[in-house]
Design a protein around this motif. Sequence first.
Motif, PDB file in Angstrom:
ATOM      1  N   LEU A  77       0.903  -1.233  -0.093  1.00 47.97           N
ATOM      2  CA  LEU A  77      -0.079   0.070   0.040  1.00 47.97           C
ATOM      3  C   LEU A  77       0.888   1.358  -0.011  1.00 47.97           C
ATOM      4  CD1 LEU A  77      -2.757  -0.932   2.654  1.00 47.97           C
ATOM      5  CD2 LEU A  77      -3.292  -0.441   0.039  1.00 47.97           C
ATOM      6  N   ALA A  78       1.908   1.393   0.827  1.00 46.19           N
ATOM      7  CA  ALA A  78       2.853   2.351   0.911  1.00 46.19           C
ATOM      8  C   ALA A  78       3.486   2.652  -0.628  1.00 46.19           C
ATOM      9  CB  ALA A  78       3.797   2.074   1.768  1.00 46.19           C
ATOM     10  N   VAL A  79       3.925   1.573  -1.251  1.00 44.91           N
ATOM     11  CA  VAL A  79       4.606   1.769  -2.342  1.00 44.91           C
ATOM     12  C   VAL A  79       3.503   2.175  -3.461  1.00 44.91           C
ATOM     13  CG1 VAL A  79       5.355   0.639  -4.324  1.00 44.91           C
ATOM     14  CG2 VAL A  79       6.378   0.157  -2.056  1.00 44.91           C
ATOM     15  N   LEU A  80       2.329   1.792  -3.538  1.00 43.79           N
ATOM     16  CA  LEU A  80       1.416   2.189  -4.435  1.00 43.79           C
ATOM     17  C   LEU A  80       1.097   3.841  -4.250  1.00 43.79           C
ATOM     18  CD1 LEU A  80      -1.108  -0.963  -4.393  1.00 43.79           C
ATOM     19  CD2 LEU A  80       0.585  -0.274  -6.102  1.00 43.79           C
ATOM     20  N   PHE A  81       0.710   4.022  -3.055  1.00 38.64           N
ATOM     21  CA  PHE A  81       0.447   5.599  -2.653  1.00 38.64           C
ATOM     22  C   PHE A  81       1.518   6.388  -2.697  1.00 38.64           C
ATOM     23  CE2 PHE A  81      -3.591   3.751  -1.374  1.00 38.64           C
ATOM     24  CZ  PHE A  81      -4.333   4.677  -1.215  1.00 38.64           C
ATOM     25  N   THR A  82       2.749   5.982  -2.830  1.00 27.71           N
ATOM     26  CA  THR A  82       3.977   6.932  -2.907  1.00 27.71           C
ATOM     27  C   THR A  82       4.320   7.008  -4.383  1.00 27.71           C
ATOM     28  OG1 THR A  82       4.707   5.936  -0.730  1.00 27.71           O
ATOM     29  CG2 THR A  82       6.243   7.211  -1.914  1.00 27.71           C
ATOM     30  N   TRP A  83       3.891   6.006  -5.224  1.00 27.08           N
ATOM     31  CA  TRP A  83       4.341   5.745  -6.698  1.00 27.08           C
ATOM     32  C   TRP A  83       4.278   7.306  -7.476  1.00 27.08           C
ATOM     33  CZ3 TRP A  83       6.756   1.634  -8.234  1.00 27.08           C
ATOM     34  CH2 TRP A  83       7.243   1.483  -9.776  1.00 27.08           C
TER      35      TRP A  83
END
Length: 561
Positions: A406-412
């Motif tokens: 989730l962190a990677v997706l929202f930081t992308w």
Amino acid sequence: MNQNLAFADYAVFIIYFIVVSVYGYTVYRKRKQDEQDAKAYFLAEGNLTWWAIGASLIASNISAEQFIGMSGEGFFLGIAVAAYEWIAAIALIIVAVWFIPVYLKNKIYTMPQFLKTRYNESTALIMAVFWLFLYVFVNLTSILYLGAVAINGLAGGEYLHVIMIGLAVFALFISLGGMKVVAYTDVIQVAVLIIGGLVTSYIALTTVGQYFGVGENAIAGFKVLMKEAPEHFKMIIPKPTATSSQLDIDKYLTFPGLMSYLAGIWIINLNYWGCNQYITQRALGADLQTARTGILFAGMLKLLMPVIVMLPGIAAYVLYQNGHLPQLVGGKDGAYSAVLTFLPTGLKGLSVAALTAAIVASLAGKVNSISTIYTLDIHKKYIQKEAGEKQQVNIGRIAVFAAMLLAVLFTWNDILGIGGVGGFTYIQKYTGFISPGVFAMFVLGMFWKRTTGAAAIVGVILGFVLSVLFNEYAPMLFGNETLLYTAYPNGKGAFEIPFHICMGLSFLFTTLVMVAMSFAGPKINPKAFEIDAEMFKVKPQTTVLIVITLLIIVALYVKFW
């Protein structure tokens, strides 16, 4: 100035990676043989030494938020931002002396467990969900984003997403081994980040001295900083006047002078260090004296942090203002990575390793806290009540994967707009939306027996609502003359109250409401914690550590007031 990493830099970084990985795997193998239960996985209960506790606290705390975000605020504000670290040292003393005894005596393992034991299950569930959202969408995302931006700046600015994935995978590798692996690898991480950080600060100061013709001398370089940017060496940001520039207004909005010391900065630090899953998971790995010593050790290390994370930002400001730095990648948050380009081959690799250590340690510690709260306080209680020890560990690992994904997706693509306000301010401001209510609920619950469960639920919700109200809808409540105007990149502007002051107002009104509700409730609360004076007594060696820390803080404030 060389902006590219050489073979020697990669070699230093690879050595760091191998050492941390091998040591972490060794600790994991030993833990797997000796400790099979879920609490050993999540909490490393009963096995952490004072130096492991202190080092782990610092390694988890000093992340990209500090290296990149605080360095960026050093570029923007100057030494005033060091107050976060120096007040944190005092907050750690308060936590070690008064908070930890309450947790240990009542066998508290997680923050939601504290709320269930002291109040009720509803309060615990509400806060468990709050914390999960906060940890994933504010903490994890900002740490990952800032770290990737910094390392990407050194790598040429074209590998942001690759670096982001690499950091996430490295942190997953460490965190899947459990709390003990996280804590003991943090000892290596904190050594690397302190050594690498000090080297970076030293090179930054000598570079300033070189460019300004006073020789490659760190002390001379520091004197140049004080001469070239005297406004960056004031602890108190003055309140803007009618003739103040927009820059002065923006600085005050970020750190509103003496008002910060009356409200926001204390709430931020006491809530973070005293009511945070980070603390309990490390401090509960020892007896009271060991836990106290470890926390105070972390407090003394905090005194070093401004030298490591703030001075490079001020050096970057002076070099940038005098044309010795290129355009900063990522705005003020690019200050630290810009300074790293001045480092010689080999040392640049060490500094990148230090930066990576800070990022990975913080990511690993945070996802471990996320998996602990989800597994023990939500999944085990409401979804799979019959889950055994092995199942809980597996659920915790799945939670680690899910949180990081989730962190990677929202930081992308910086969906949350972290880069728009600066990473450090982003974390402090949006964490501050729940901090006043949470801190009021914890401190009243610990030390006032009359506090009721109903008051706690109302307090945490009211604290959040008031924070949103003061931060977002201030112009409807106050005349514009009492507020400050800030301009935004899109050409629009708005009146707002500095978020430190918003936190203070929210905490004040939330506390008053909770006290009033509790007085209206029963006089005897069967769920109140039993506390006594013996719990809070400290040994002579502990007193010595406290006195030394306080004297250093007083000396620093006298110097830069």
